[in-house]
Write an enzyme that holds these catalytic residues in place. Structure first.
Site, PDB file in Angstrom:
ATOM      1  N   ASP A   1       0.829  -1.211   0.000  1.00 27.09           N
ATOM      2  CA  ASP A   1       0.000   0.000   0.000  1.00 27.09           C
ATOM      3  C   ASP A   1       0.871   1.273   0.000  1.00 27.09           C
ATOM      4  O   ASP A   1       2.097   1.178  -0.012  1.00 27.09           O
ATOM      5  CB  ASP A   1      -0.910  -0.070   1.236  1.00 27.09           C
ATOM      6  CG  ASP A   1      -2.267   0.546   0.990  1.00 27.09           C
ATOM      7  OD1 ASP A   1      -2.401   1.340   0.048  1.00 27.09           O
ATOM      8  OD2 ASP A   1      -3.196   0.231   1.763  1.00 27.09           O
TER       9      ASP A   1
ATOM     10  N   ASP B   1      -9.847   3.941  -3.449  1.00 23.90           N
ATOM     11  CA  ASP B   1     -10.572   2.754  -2.968  1.00 23.90           C
ATOM     12  C   ASP B   1     -11.983   2.659  -3.529  1.00 23.90           C
ATOM     13  O   ASP B   1     -12.731   3.631  -3.549  1.00 23.90           O
ATOM     14  CB  ASP B   1     -10.662   2.787  -1.439  1.00 23.90           C
ATOM     15  CG  ASP B   1      -9.313   2.514  -0.804  1.00 23.90           C
ATOM     16  OD1 ASP B   1      -8.308   2.460  -1.533  1.00 23.90           O
ATOM     17  OD2 ASP B   1      -9.280   2.360   0.424  1.00 23.90           O
TER      18      ASP B   1
HETATM   19  C1  GLA Z   1      -5.838   1.510   1.520  1.00 21.98           C
HETATM   20  C2  GLA Z   1      -5.999   0.523   0.349  1.00 21.98           C
HETATM   21  C3  GLA Z   1      -7.160  -0.418   0.639  1.00 21.98           C
HETATM   22  C4  GLA Z   1      -6.905  -1.156   1.943  1.00 21.98           C
HETATM   23  C5  GLA Z   1      -6.666  -0.169   3.082  1.00 21.98           C
HETATM   24  C6  GLA Z   1      -6.197  -0.869   4.346  1.00 21.98           C
HETATM   25  O1  GLA Z   1      -6.924   2.363   1.619  1.00 21.98           O
HETATM   26  O2  GLA Z   1      -6.201   1.205  -0.850  1.00 21.98           O
HETATM   27  O3  GLA Z   1      -7.342  -1.327  -0.421  1.00 21.98           O
HETATM   28  O4  GLA Z   1      -5.809  -2.005   1.782  1.00 21.98           O
HETATM   29  O5  GLA Z   1      -5.684   0.791   2.739  1.00 21.98           O
HETATM   30  O6  GLA Z   1      -5.890   0.016   5.372  1.00 21.98           O
END
Ligand code: GLA
Length: 520
Positions: free
Chosen positions: A167, A232
């Site tokens: 990430d 996301d």
């Molecule tokens: C980010 C990523 C998500 C998830 C969260 C976890 O937002 O884009 O897909 O992995 O972190 O904290």
């Protein structure tokens, strides 16, 4: 002599290497040759539900057999979902990486430990994935890997994982995405080498579609296998809400980079939200759009709650649509109708033994809007067919019905409900080629079907060790229309023209192919 020539070339080669951008060599190490399929904890279980108990419940659910559209009993694993991936919150504690030490798992969530978990998943036939972050702490503020890439890569490999999502929260000291991801990607390769591990390892970059030099589609394949192209995803059809985007917006952003996708290097429009509150129609369109995009298919729903009649299961286990996603040519669909606002059509050219005379093209027509629309006309120019008179069969991959075996020039779909889709497979087989759809190889060598006279055809299939059964496109056996001769089968005049499916059982293997007999 060779040495002298090489000596002269060294300075030139040196200059070329110096002038090249830092990361030029694609990984192409055999991992993720088709888009990864599996499950990830984040979309449904979130931080709180990242636990050993839930992972095991998911594994059990993915092994449970359900009756599929073809009447066969299959589990989610059987249809291709093989990874079970932890997302954020498996880590112990809050904040930064333990100083000069390895990462630790949260023992209250994973009482038997992560090596035990990966071992258990492997024994069940799954592969296991884990999560970290290129910054000093994860997006849920857990310890993560900045400055410890090689150490953490070694830890993950030792624990038995073979998939890592990396990430992009809390990245400091001006680290660029190519720098950070290269460290981790190469850390994994080195760790596997040091430990003598030969299995493939999938590396998933998650920097949310940054642009400029950090654009993952420009460098991702030098160190990894897939990269997020957006923020996301949210379980909603359209609109956006802060940093969360919805199915339509995510799909369209991801689409912009379609030319960069291919075997071992995928655009990732984020994990699936099928089953998380979208309507059944929206869920099916979401899934089919991901498949026409050759997107990774990571389920993010409450998998343990699925049952046989659940439309979520029907969508996620639609093997004909999954085959579009998993096609070995690895093309991401491109838009041929619309502009991303009302009705669009996307076309994905599929692998065939010979792309000049045998063509297979998947088409997904999507109605983004809240009102039904009429049929949409797909022309042969849209599917990349040069000859307007070429005849294609068209199959509906949602209803599993053959719509026609004789479309020429264009095909007009049925009307499409609100948020709905038509996902179709267009196939053109010339007379004489029988293709095994599993291997995409021609079964026969040389001529297969020839017209003797009138409506009499000969089917050249070796009879010596074969038991040939012939079916029409509705699945009805029509073997009796074919008379065996010494070396081949002869179709008598009771057989009409059209496309036939031929199954050959030999040495316990089943080959299956389609062979058209066109009226002449
Ligand atoms: C980010 C990523 C998500 C998830 C969260 C976890 O937002 O884009 O897909 O992995 O972190 O904290």
């Amino acid at each position: 002599m060779v040495h002298t020539i090489l000596k002269k070339l060294y300075p030139v080669l040196g200059c070329v290497l110096l002038l090249m951008p830092t990361f030029v060599f694609a990984l192409q190490d055999g991992a993720a040759r088709t888009p990864p399929m599996g499950f990830n904890t984040w979309n449904y279980f979130g931080c709180d539900g990242c636990s050993q108990a839930n992972m095991l419940a998911v594994a059990k659910a993915m092994l449970k057999k359900h009756t599929g559209w073809d009447g066969q009993s299959k589990s989610l694993m059987d249809v291709g979902y093989k990874f079970i991936n932890l997302d954020d919150c498996w880590e112990n504690g809050i904040g930064a990486h333990p100083n000069n030490d390895t990462l630790k798992w949260d023992a209250s969530r994973f009482p038997k430990g992560l090596p035990w978990l990966t071992d258990t998943l492997h024994k069940l036939g799954f592969q296991a994935g884990i999560y970290t972050c290129a910054g000093s702490s994860t997006c849920a503020n857990r310890p993560s890997s900045q400055g410890y890439e090689a150490k953490d890569a070694m830890t993950f490999v030792k624990w038995g994982f073979n998939y890592l999502k990396d990430d992009w929260c809390s990245v400091s000291n001006g680290a660029t995405a190519p720098q950070a991801y290269s460290k981790m990607g190469h850390g994994i390769v080195d760790a596997q080498k040091q430990l003598g591990i030969k299995s493939t390892f999938v590396f998933s970059l998650c920097s949310w579609g940054q642009t400029g030099n950090d654009s993952p589609w420009l460098f991702g394949d030098t160190c990894g296998h897939l990269w997020r192209t957006t923020g996301d995803i949210k379980a909603a059809w359209s609109g956006s809400d802060g940093s969360c985007k919805c199915v339509q917006g995510i799909f369209l952003s991801n689409y912009n980079h379609y030319q960069y996708a291919g075997p071992g290097k995928w655009n990732d429009p984020d994990m699936l939200e099928v089953g998380n509150g979208l309507t059944d129609q929206q869920g099916q369109s979401h899934f089919n759009l991901w498949c026409i995009s050759a997107a990774p298919l990571l389920m993010g729903n409450n998998t343990p709650a699925l049952n046989d009649v659940d439309p979520t299961f029907t969508t996620l286990a639609n093997t004909e649509v999954i085959a579009v996603d998993q096609d070995s040519l690895g093309k991401q669909g491109h838009r041929v109708l619309g502009n991303g606002s009302s009705v669009d059509a996307y076309v994905k050219v599929m692998k065939t033994p010979d792309t000049t005379t045998v063509r297979k093209v998947a088409v997904c027509v999507v109605n983004w809007g809240s009102g039904a629309v009429g049929g949409q006309t797909i022309t042969w120019a849209n599917i990349g067919e040069n000859s307007a008179t070429k005849v294609y069969s068209v199959r509906d991959l949602n209803t599993h019905k053959n719509l026609t075996t004789s479309a020429a020039g264009s095909y007009t779909t049925a009307g499409i409900p609100a948020y709905g889709n038509q996902t179709l497979l267009f196939t053109n087989y010339p007379v004489g080629v029988l293709e095994n759809p599993v291997t995409n190889k021609a079964i026969n060598t040389g001529k297969l079907l020839t017209r003797v006279n009138g409506n009499v055809f000969e089917l050249f299939v070796p009879r010596a060790n074969s038991n040939v059964r012939i079916f029409n496109l509705s699945g009805k056996e029509i073997s009796s229309c074919f008379a065996p001769t010494a070396n081949w089968y002869r179709i008598n005049s009771r057989a009409s023209t059209g496309t036939y499916i031929v199954r050959i059982n030999s040495d316990n293997s089943v080959l299956e192919g389609k062979a058209p007999m066109l009226a002449q």
